[in-house]
Every structure is written in C-alpha cells, then in structure tokens.
Design an enzyme around this catalytic site. Sequence first.
Site, PDB file in Angstrom:
ATOM      1  N   CYS A 141      -0.369   0.211 -20.959  1.00  0.00           N
ATOM      2  CA  CYS A 141      -1.710   1.798 -20.721  1.00  0.00           C
ATOM      3  C   CYS A 141      -1.046   2.346 -19.756  1.00  0.00           C
ATOM      4  CB  CYS A 141      -2.458   0.602 -20.520  1.00  0.00           C
ATOM      5  SG  CYS A 141      -3.980   0.752 -22.381  1.00  0.00           S
TER       6      CYS A 141
ATOM      7  N   CYS B 239      -7.843   3.806 -14.636  1.00  0.00           N
ATOM      8  CA  CYS B 239      -7.885   3.008 -16.433  1.00  0.00           C
ATOM      9  C   CYS B 239      -9.771   3.951 -16.584  1.00  0.00           C
ATOM     10  CB  CYS B 239      -8.011   1.838 -15.529  1.00  0.00           C
ATOM     11  SG  CYS B 239      -6.283   1.506 -14.973  1.00  0.00           S
TER      12      CYS B 239
END
Lengths: 257, 142
Positions: free
Chosen positions: A218, A173
């Site tokens: 994501c 991330c």
Amino acid sequence: MRFLGAIAAALLVAGAVGAAEIPQADRRSGYSFMKPDTKTMQDDDTANPGMLWVLDGETLWNRKVGSAGKACADCHGNARNSMKGVAISYPAFDKATGRPIDLEQRINSCRTNHQQATPLPFESRELLALTALVARQSQGASIETGADPQLAPFIAKGRELYMQRQGQFNLACANCHDDNWDKRLAGAAITQGHPTGYPLYRLEWQSLGSLQRRLRACITGIRAQAYDYGAPELVELELYLMSRARGMPLEAPGVRP
Amino acid sequence: MWLAAALLTPPAPAGAQALQPYAVVGDAIPEPLTNARGDISRGRALVVERSSTCILCHSGPFPEQKFQGDLAPDLSGSGNRWSEGQLRLRLVDASRLNAATIMPSYYRVDGLTRVGALWRGKPILSAEQIEDIVAYLVTLRE
C-alpha cells in the site's frame, strides 16, 4: 479499561488530523468484501492454500535447530495447546527491546535467544510457515492487541502514520480505509484495512504473505518510500491496525484476491 | 489565495527536471504548459491507461475498460462543466482548489512527504502528458 487508556493516549497525540474512526458496529473484515468462491476457499481447509504453510510450520515446529539443538516443541510442547490465543495479542510489548514486536519478530527472537540459530529472513517460507502455524491456533478468537498500557505511545505513533499523507500521490491510509472503504479503486474493493487474516494467501501474490508485505504494497501504491521489513514504523502501523481491529475474530490463514 | 493571479516557479530539487512555470488566474491555468498543442487521441490513451491512475478513481466513457473506480466524479461531460484552463489547474494541482481532495497533484514536486526514491523530484505526469489529457477532456461533452 487499560485499553481505553491506550486509545485515549492515541487520540491525544494524533489530535486534529483525525477523520472519524469507523464505529465498532460497522467494522468489517476484508473477508466480507470478497466473492463467494474466494470466501469458500478461505473457509475450507482443504481448499485454503494457506494450510500448506501451516502444515510446513508443524514440521518446522518439531525440528531441532541451532547450536542449542532445540525445537520449538522442546520448550512449548504441542503448538495446538500452547499457542492457542497467542496471536490475538500481537504485536506485543517486548521487555528486552522496550518496543512492540510482531509475531514474526517474536519467533525470530526465540530462534536467536533460545535455539541459538540465525534469524529467518522476513517473507521466507520458513518464517511464514511458523507464523501461520502459530496464528492458526487463534483462528476464530477475538483480537485483543493493545491491552498492555506500555503499548500506548506506539499505538499513537502508528495512528499518526496512518493519518499522514505521503508519497507522490499525497494520500494517507485513512483517505482510503476510513473515508472510502465502501468504494472501489478500479476493480479492487478498498476495505477497512483490518489485518484480521495475516499471514494470508493472496491470489495476486500466488503465495502466503505477511502483514508487513501488505503494508509495504500500500505504501508503494501511493508512491511513498516503503519502510524496510522490521522497521519500527511498520511494526507501529501493524500495532495500530491490530488494536483498531480489537474484538474482531482472527482469520489466519486468510485468503484475499 | 488562488483567486489572485500568481506566477509560479516551483523550486527544482537538485537533479530533477524543472517544472514549466505557469500562471494561475482565478481557478484556472489559462495558458498551456507547452508550446505544442495537446493531442486528443494520445490524451484518451493516457486517461484509460491504468498506469496514469485516472481510472483507479474515476469512471468515464471508456467501454473497453472493465474496471473503473468510483471514488471520484464520472469524467463524462467534463468539457461541459469546465473550461480548458480550469481542467488544466485540476490536473496540475487539484489541492489548490480543495485542500482536502484525494485527487493527486499531477504536476507538482514540492510540499510532499516521503516520496519514494523512484519518483522523487518528478511530477506524476509531464507537461506534454497534461496537455494531451486536457485536450481530450475538453472534448468530453456528454
């Protein structure tokens, strides 16, 4: 102060992996990356599609359900008063399970324990509507998640997940949201990944969606195995992200492209 | 490490297709991964196709593509800057050249964490696709 303790613990556990965190003064909501017309859509209640869920939420709030035959309103009264400033502290520590739970899970624990009704499925219209109603009552208030020192080890775990490279693309991330938030992934602004607007209406989804849905997207985007809805790892990620956004105003229901 | 020539035979997980073995020499893989030569026009089509993911990060001489990324160098002139073998290694496993790179390793299955079930044990691109893309990149001479 208590919060500083939590952060220190988080840093200790995550140790050397860390890219630099974004300084407080540079923190920007996903809102600030949007085009003017999308911003207007979020700002104007009559144009914000998320308000339809908030309205649905008001109806559900007053509906008696479950074998206890109670509505949310029977315990909490008017949500506009009782739910003010609640969402800014979620995910919060849940004594019963000894773990953090997010707002959706909190609502479902009221349903099972107090209303004696079946829990609402994640991403169901009803659960999103009730969550949107509760979150809306904190619109404009500063996020405070993470103040409870019992959350420290879970924030640390969330941060670890955030820093860990994963999936077939082998990305963390942080590779996008800390290191490249000023860039574009093809057409999309990457943003700093602050969860200030959830649940929010995403034009691409044509629907309101939860933060867990966004995180799963994501994770799948980097071709990693998405955690199931409600998995401890997802809640820990939500917790870390919300604690990272402390001091930023809650925008729910937000709008995003 | 990568300066030494090495013959690599990556482990093949059960049920997965085995990767073609390849030799790294210096910062390049001089020999093609396949017997057939790469196809330039197929390579270009692959690079501009969103699902190959290159233009999520890179821009390049692709006027028909409205959305290109700016996370990575422009691909224009790649063929001037790098030899065929150097480009091949950058595609196969860019992390051998720069451990901190965000560029995915397109022909690697080991050393990855929590790969989704759909993609587990498979490289992102096939050996043929790598060769097509390399053949195209070599032609990018500004």
